[in-house]
Write an enzyme that holds these catalytic residues in place. Structure first.
Site, mmCIF file in Angstrom:
data_model
loop_
_atom_site.group_PDB
_atom_site.id
_atom_site.type_symbol
_atom_site.label_atom_id
_atom_site.label_comp_id
_atom_site.label_asym_id
_atom_site.label_seq_id
_atom_site.Cartn_x
_atom_site.Cartn_y
_atom_site.Cartn_z
ATOM 1 C CB ILE A 15 -1.217 9.494 -20.093
ATOM 2 C CG1 ILE A 15 -2.007 8.686 -18.894
ATOM 3 C CG2 ILE A 15 -0.087 10.005 -19.943
ATOM 4 C CD1 ILE A 15 -1.250 7.424 -18.614
ATOM 5 C CB SER A 127 2.456 0.066 -16.490
ATOM 6 O OG SER A 127 1.612 -0.297 -15.339
ATOM 7 C CE1 TYR A 152 -1.932 -2.531 -17.695
ATOM 8 C CE2 TYR A 152 -2.287 -1.649 -19.992
ATOM 9 C CZ TYR A 152 -2.000 -1.369 -18.625
ATOM 10 O OH TYR A 152 -1.441 -0.114 -18.375
ATOM 11 C CE LYS A 156 0.783 -0.235 -20.798
ATOM 12 N NZ LYS A 156 0.965 0.859 -21.882
HETATM 13 C C1 WQD Z 1 -6.031 1.098 -6.998
HETATM 14 C C2 WQD Z 1 -6.241 0.385 -5.702
HETATM 15 C C3 WQD Z 1 -7.892 -0.931 -5.590
HETATM 16 C C4 WQD Z 1 -11.195 0.877 -7.459
HETATM 17 C C5 WQD Z 1 -4.093 -0.041 -12.509
HETATM 18 C C6 WQD Z 1 -3.428 -0.876 -13.500
HETATM 19 C C7 WQD Z 1 -1.957 -0.058 -14.004
HETATM 20 C C8 WQD Z 1 -2.490 1.370 -14.464
HETATM 21 C C9 WQD Z 1 -3.224 1.854 -13.050
HETATM 22 C C10 WQD Z 1 -3.134 1.526 -16.565
HETATM 23 C C11 WQD Z 1 -6.472 -0.844 -5.554
HETATM 24 C C12 WQD Z 1 -8.509 -0.032 -5.149
HETATM 25 C C13 WQD Z 1 -10.124 0.770 -7.020
HETATM 26 C C14 WQD Z 1 -12.305 0.950 -6.777
HETATM 27 C C15 WQD Z 1 -10.910 0.194 -4.745
HETATM 28 N N1 WQD Z 1 -3.206 1.058 -15.561
HETATM 29 N N2 WQD Z 1 -9.793 0.337 -5.769
HETATM 30 N N3 WQD Z 1 -12.185 0.583 -5.242
HETATM 31 O O1 WQD Z 1 -5.087 -1.507 -9.770
HETATM 32 O O2 WQD Z 1 -3.048 0.113 -8.862
HETATM 33 O O3 WQD Z 1 -3.309 -0.070 -11.364
HETATM 34 O O4 WQD Z 1 -4.380 1.232 -12.922
HETATM 35 O O5 WQD Z 1 -2.079 1.967 -17.125
HETATM 36 O O6 WQD Z 1 -1.305 -0.713 -14.787
HETATM 37 O O7 WQD Z 1 -2.835 -2.100 -12.990
HETATM 38 O O8 WQD Z 1 -5.284 0.840 -9.997
HETATM 39 O O9 WQD Z 1 -7.066 2.593 -9.485
HETATM 40 O O10 WQD Z 1 -7.480 0.238 -10.327
HETATM 41 O O11 WQD Z 1 -6.748 0.693 -7.956
HETATM 42 O O12 WQD Z 1 -10.793 -0.090 -3.485
HETATM 43 O O13 WQD Z 1 -13.654 1.068 -7.123
HETATM 44 O O14 WQD Z 1 -7.748 1.087 -5.260
HETATM 45 O O15 WQD Z 1 -8.245 -2.454 -4.967
HETATM 46 O O16 WQD Z 1 -5.955 -1.355 -4.210
HETATM 47 P P1 WQD Z 1 -4.355 -0.043 -9.833
HETATM 48 P P2 WQD Z 1 -6.852 1.316 -9.444
#
Ligand code: WQD
Length: 341
Positions: A15, A127, A152, A156
């Site tokens: 970012i 976040s 984490y 925040k």
């Molecule tokens: C998104 C969706 C997973 C991987 C996190 C942090 C947030 C920010 C962004 C840092 C969910 C699904 C994911 C995979 C999947 N991080 N998924 N298979 O959890 O919404 O947010 O990342 O700043 O603070 O909490 O993002 O991309 O991990 O997941 O199905 O291999 O994709 O279950 O529903 P998330 P994500």
């Protein structure tokens, strides 16, 4: 706003590097500081190529080192600081909480303490994770923050409170927290993008690494959620749109347009997209079939969250513009470039 200098802490990261590009293109001088604990100089080199500026100051330092932060502010006339420096792996924060509390809180308190003496403006990289599982959708800034699902996420929330309380107590400070939803994609030049270390936690880098053949198969974590297609819904926001929001927030702080000395903004598109919808969009725009399977739910995932970005639209004069197709095309272009294609 020319003649103003912005410090970007953690500026060599995903970012931070995209924000540096947009700040420079908006006419700011930028100082990038990073301890390179979670990335190398790939993106910083890309920033120099995109902007054509070989003279961007880079300072390798740790924001947990108070003297180093003081020296940074002594060496450069910093008008505003954007604080990205911090660890961000949700899972790792559960297994090693002290690493996260120490690094993420001490680094932020150091920058605030020094900025207070230098009359600084602080923009904090927060976040949407602070909302947990929202009661109402879309989420506005007035929505209650929930118990963090991870250390984490808790860092925040704590940093937001530290900023809020310091601004209230110390007249020299002004601050804005930007609550990001899900940042994805890469700069259209494919010179900067996400460089996850090891196995990606996040969805889009896992998709692109599966598509390029680095990963065997994408696991979709659960298709039994109470959503239209059973998979989780998120507000996926293009990284360049997100970066532009930071320029708008810095302009608001430096131009005296703030209506309170501490403000909070949701930075999202307002457009919910499910995991499967995103997978299908990736396949369509990049004309391929992705190898994926349905897997069990991932602990800690919220069912659905997306932003009401109205306050940022109105007060920052910012709105997400890029289509999900363009974003996913840029993510794929970046992955192919990493593979040397
Ligand atoms: C998104 C969706 C997973 C991987 C996190 C942090 C947030 C920010 C962004 C840092 C969910 C699904 C994911 C995979 C999947 N991080 N998924 N298979 O959890 O919404 O947010 O990342 O700043 O603070 O909490 O993002 O991309 O991990 O997941 O199905 O291999 O994709 O279950 O529903 P998330 P994500």
């Amino acid at each position: 706003m020319s003649g103003k200098t912005v410090l970007v802490s953690g500026g060599a990261g995903f970012i931070g590097s995209h924000v540096t590009v947009e700040l420079i293109e908006a006419g700011y001088d930028v100082v990038v500081a990073d301890n390179l604990s979670n990335c190398d100089l790939t993106c910083f080199e890309g920033v120099k190529k995109i902007t054509g500026r070989e003279d961007i100051p880079f300072v390798e330092m740790d924001f947990c080192d108070f003297q180093a932060v003081e020296k940074l502010y002594d060496d450069y006339k910093i008008d505003a600081a954007i604080h990205f420096a911090g660890f961000k792996a949700v899972g790792e924060s559960v297994s090693d909480p002290m690493k996260y509390y120490h690094n993420n809180l001490v680094s932020f308190m150091n920058i605030l303490t020094v900025a207070r003496k230098k009359g600084g403006c602080i923009l904090f990289s927060s976040s949407a994770t602070v909302y947990g599982e929202p009661d109402k959708l879309p989420v506005t800034e007035e929505a209650p923050r929930k118990e963090a699902e991870s250390p984490y996420g808790n860092t925040k929330r704590i940093c937001e409170d530290i900023l809020r309380d310091c601004v209230a107590a110390y007249g020299e400070l002004k601050g804005i927290s930007l609550r990001y939803f899900n940042p994805i994609g890469a700069h259209p030049s494919a010179l900067i993008g996400e460089l996850p270390r090891g196995v990606p936690n996040n969805l889009v880098p896992y998709i692109t690494q599966t598509a390029i053949g680095k990963r065997e198969c994408l696991s979709v974590f659960g298709d039994d959620y109470p959503t239209p297609d059973g998979t989780c819904q998120r507000d996926f926001i293009d990284i360049v749109d997100l970066a532009k929001a930071h320029v708008c927030a810095v302009e608001r702080m430096l131009s005296g347009k703030m209506t309170a000395r501490y403000e909070i903004y949701n930075i999202g598109t307002g457009r919910p997209l499910s995991v499967l919808e995103l997978v299908k969009a990736f396949e369509k725009v990049n004309n391929m079939k992705l190898n994926y399977k349905i897997a069990p739910r991932r602990p800690g995932d919220v069912t659905a969250i997306w932003a009401d970005p109205g306050k940022a639209n109105r007060e920052l004069g910012w709105k997400a513009e890029r289509s999900i197709e363009d974003t996913l095309a840029s993510a794929w272009k970046w992955e192919k470039r990493l593979a040397g294609e």
